[in-house]
Motif scaffolding. Structure first.
Motif, PDB file in Angstrom:
ATOM      1  N   MET A  66     -27.493  40.739 -15.827  1.00  0.00           N
ATOM      2  CA  MET A  66     -27.050  41.632 -14.600  1.00  0.00           C
ATOM      3  C   MET A  66     -25.766  42.298 -14.921  1.00  0.00           C
ATOM      4  O   MET A  66     -24.835  41.916 -15.871  1.00  0.00           O
ATOM      5  CB  MET A  66     -26.577  40.625 -13.303  1.00  0.00           C
ATOM      6  N   SER A  67     -25.298  43.146 -14.167  1.00  0.00           N
ATOM      7  CA  SER A  67     -24.209  44.161 -14.532  1.00  0.00           C
ATOM      8  C   SER A  67     -23.152  44.140 -13.342  1.00  0.00           C
ATOM      9  O   SER A  67     -23.798  43.872 -12.183  1.00  0.00           O
ATOM     10  CB  SER A  67     -24.491  45.509 -15.137  1.00  0.00           C
ATOM     11  N   ASN A  68     -22.057  44.612 -13.424  1.00  0.00           N
ATOM     12  CA  ASN A  68     -21.247  44.947 -12.228  1.00  0.00           C
ATOM     13  C   ASN A  68     -22.009  46.018 -11.635  1.00  0.00           C
ATOM     14  O   ASN A  68     -21.642  46.124 -10.195  1.00  0.00           O
ATOM     15  CB  ASN A  68     -19.901  45.281 -12.867  1.00  0.00           C
ATOM     16  N   ILE A  69     -22.620  46.974 -12.240  1.00  0.00           N
ATOM     17  CA  ILE A  69     -23.423  48.021 -11.287  1.00  0.00           C
ATOM     18  C   ILE A  69     -24.308  47.436 -10.516  1.00  0.00           C
ATOM     19  O   ILE A  69     -24.566  47.787  -9.281  1.00  0.00           O
ATOM     20  CB  ILE A  69     -23.988  49.296 -12.479  1.00  0.00           C
ATOM     21  N   ASP A  70     -24.998  46.358 -11.007  1.00  0.00           N
ATOM     22  CA  ASP A  70     -26.024  45.842 -10.320  1.00  0.00           C
ATOM     23  C   ASP A  70     -25.328  45.091  -8.938  1.00  0.00           C
ATOM     24  O   ASP A  70     -25.882  45.074  -7.914  1.00  0.00           O
ATOM     25  CB  ASP A  70     -26.737  44.634 -11.067  1.00  0.00           C
ATOM     26  N   VAL A  71     -24.249  44.310  -9.143  1.00  0.00           N
ATOM     27  CA  VAL A  71     -23.528  43.790  -8.166  1.00  0.00           C
ATOM     28  C   VAL A  71     -23.096  44.647  -7.130  1.00  0.00           C
ATOM     29  O   VAL A  71     -23.157  44.336  -5.792  1.00  0.00           O
ATOM     30  CB  VAL A  71     -22.241  42.800  -8.785  1.00  0.00           C
ATOM     31  N   ALA A  72     -22.519  45.713  -7.533  1.00  0.00           N
ATOM     32  CA  ALA A  72     -22.131  46.876  -6.522  1.00  0.00           C
ATOM     33  C   ALA A  72     -23.231  47.263  -5.762  1.00  0.00           C
ATOM     34  O   ALA A  72     -23.172  47.628  -4.473  1.00  0.00           O
ATOM     35  CB  ALA A  72     -21.522  47.880  -7.352  1.00  0.00           C
ATOM     36  N   MET A  73     -24.412  47.544  -6.296  1.00  0.00           N
ATOM     37  CA  MET A  73     -25.469  47.819  -5.601  1.00  0.00           C
ATOM     38  C   MET A  73     -26.059  46.891  -4.681  1.00  0.00           C
ATOM     39  O   MET A  73     -26.519  47.325  -3.558  1.00  0.00           O
ATOM     40  CB  MET A  73     -26.893  48.096  -6.496  1.00  0.00           C
ATOM     41  N   LYS A  74     -25.993  45.679  -4.982  1.00  0.00           N
ATOM     42  CA  LYS A  74     -26.262  44.470  -3.919  1.00  0.00           C
ATOM     43  C   LYS A  74     -25.407  44.439  -2.904  1.00  0.00           C
ATOM     44  O   LYS A  74     -25.692  44.148  -1.942  1.00  0.00           O
ATOM     45  CB  LYS A  74     -26.515  43.119  -4.794  1.00  0.00           C
ATOM     46  N   THR A  75     -24.110  44.610  -3.456  1.00  0.00           N
ATOM     47  CA  THR A  75     -22.937  44.610  -2.451  1.00  0.00           C
ATOM     48  C   THR A  75     -23.182  45.686  -1.201  1.00  0.00           C
ATOM     49  O   THR A  75     -23.235  45.458  -0.071  1.00  0.00           O
ATOM     50  CB  THR A  75     -21.783  44.637  -2.825  1.00  0.00           C
ATOM     51  N   SER A  76     -23.789  47.026  -1.772  1.00  0.00           N
ATOM     52  CA  SER A  76     -24.037  47.815  -0.874  1.00  0.00           C
ATOM     53  C   SER A  76     -25.082  47.660   0.005  1.00  0.00           C
ATOM     54  O   SER A  76     -25.258  48.149   1.469  1.00  0.00           O
ATOM     55  CB  SER A  76     -24.299  49.345  -1.708  1.00  0.00           C
ATOM     56  N   ALA A  77     -26.266  46.886  -0.740  1.00  0.00           N
ATOM     57  CA  ALA A  77     -27.326  46.586   0.327  1.00  0.00           C
ATOM     58  C   ALA A  77     -26.991  45.434   1.316  1.00  0.00           C
ATOM     59  O   ALA A  77     -27.485  45.486   2.611  1.00  0.00           O
ATOM     60  CB  ALA A  77     -28.525  45.751  -0.405  1.00  0.00           C
ATOM     61  N   VAL A  78     -26.138  44.719   1.274  1.00  0.00           N
ATOM     62  CA  VAL A  78     -25.482  43.574   2.119  1.00  0.00           C
ATOM     63  C   VAL A  78     -24.972  44.339   3.401  1.00  0.00           C
ATOM     64  O   VAL A  78     -25.250  44.061   4.365  1.00  0.00           O
ATOM     65  CB  VAL A  78     -24.655  42.566   1.519  1.00  0.00           C
ATOM     66  N   VAL A  79     -24.063  45.444   2.808  1.00  0.00           N
ATOM     67  CA  VAL A  79     -23.384  46.183   3.976  1.00  0.00           C
ATOM     68  C   VAL A  79     -24.316  46.839   4.788  1.00  0.00           C
ATOM     69  O   VAL A  79     -24.213  46.762   6.037  1.00  0.00           O
ATOM     70  CB  VAL A  79     -22.079  47.000   3.312  1.00  0.00           C
ATOM     71  N   THR A  80     -25.087  47.502   4.124  1.00  0.00           N
ATOM     72  CA  THR A  80     -26.057  48.510   4.805  1.00  0.00           C
ATOM     73  C   THR A  80     -26.971  47.336   5.875  1.00  0.00           C
ATOM     74  O   THR A  80     -27.314  47.811   7.006  1.00  0.00           O
ATOM     75  CB  THR A  80     -27.247  48.844   3.785  1.00  0.00           C
ATOM     76  N   SER A  81     -27.490  46.416   5.306  1.00  0.00           N
ATOM     77  CA  SER A  81     -28.324  45.217   6.078  1.00  0.00           C
ATOM     78  C   SER A  81     -27.340  44.744   7.376  1.00  0.00           C
ATOM     79  O   SER A  81     -27.900  44.613   8.286  1.00  0.00           O
ATOM     80  CB  SER A  81     -28.796  44.239   5.316  1.00  0.00           C
ATOM     81  N   ALA A  82     -26.034  44.532   7.093  1.00  0.00           N
ATOM     82  CA  ALA A  82     -25.197  44.105   8.135  1.00  0.00           C
ATOM     83  C   ALA A  82     -24.983  45.284   9.321  1.00  0.00           C
ATOM     84  O   ALA A  82     -25.142  44.899  10.389  1.00  0.00           O
ATOM     85  CB  ALA A  82     -23.648  43.786   7.555  1.00  0.00           C
ATOM     86  N   VAL A  83     -24.887  46.525   8.831  1.00  0.00           N
ATOM     87  CA  VAL A  83     -24.854  47.625   9.871  1.00  0.00           C
ATOM     88  C   VAL A  83     -26.149  47.598  10.488  1.00  0.00           C
ATOM     89  O   VAL A  83     -26.320  48.091  11.938  1.00  0.00           O
ATOM     90  CB  VAL A  83     -24.634  48.562   8.977  1.00  0.00           C
TER      91      VAL A  83
END
Length: 70
Positions: free
Chosen positions: A1-18
């Motif tokens: 995994m990479s930091n880019i993958d983590v950033a994409m997963k973080t974005s998915a969490v924020v989107t899901s929370a909204v």
């Protein structure tokens, strides 16, 4: 995994929370309200799980400070 993958997963969490917030504030009289809220909650839980797995897959030196503290 990479930091880019983590950033994409973080974005998915924020989107899901909204999306969860939007579902909870939608029309409660709709016959699909409960299912919509439950589905949104499940998507948030899955996105959070994926984020944790991505962070766990990083080398220890790249994980957030305190990540491995118990």
């Amino acid at each position: 995994m990479s930091n880019i993958d983590v950033a994409m997963k973080t974005s998915a969490v924020v989107t899901s929370a909204v999306q969860c917030l939007a579902a909870e504030r939608s029309n409660e009289s709709s016959p699909h309200y409960a299912a919509h809220v439950e589905y949104s909650d499940e998507l948030l839980a899955l996105a959070a799980r994926d984020l944790v797995r991505s962070i766990d897959a990083l080398p220890p030196s790249e994980r957030p400070i305190g990540w491995d503290d118990e």
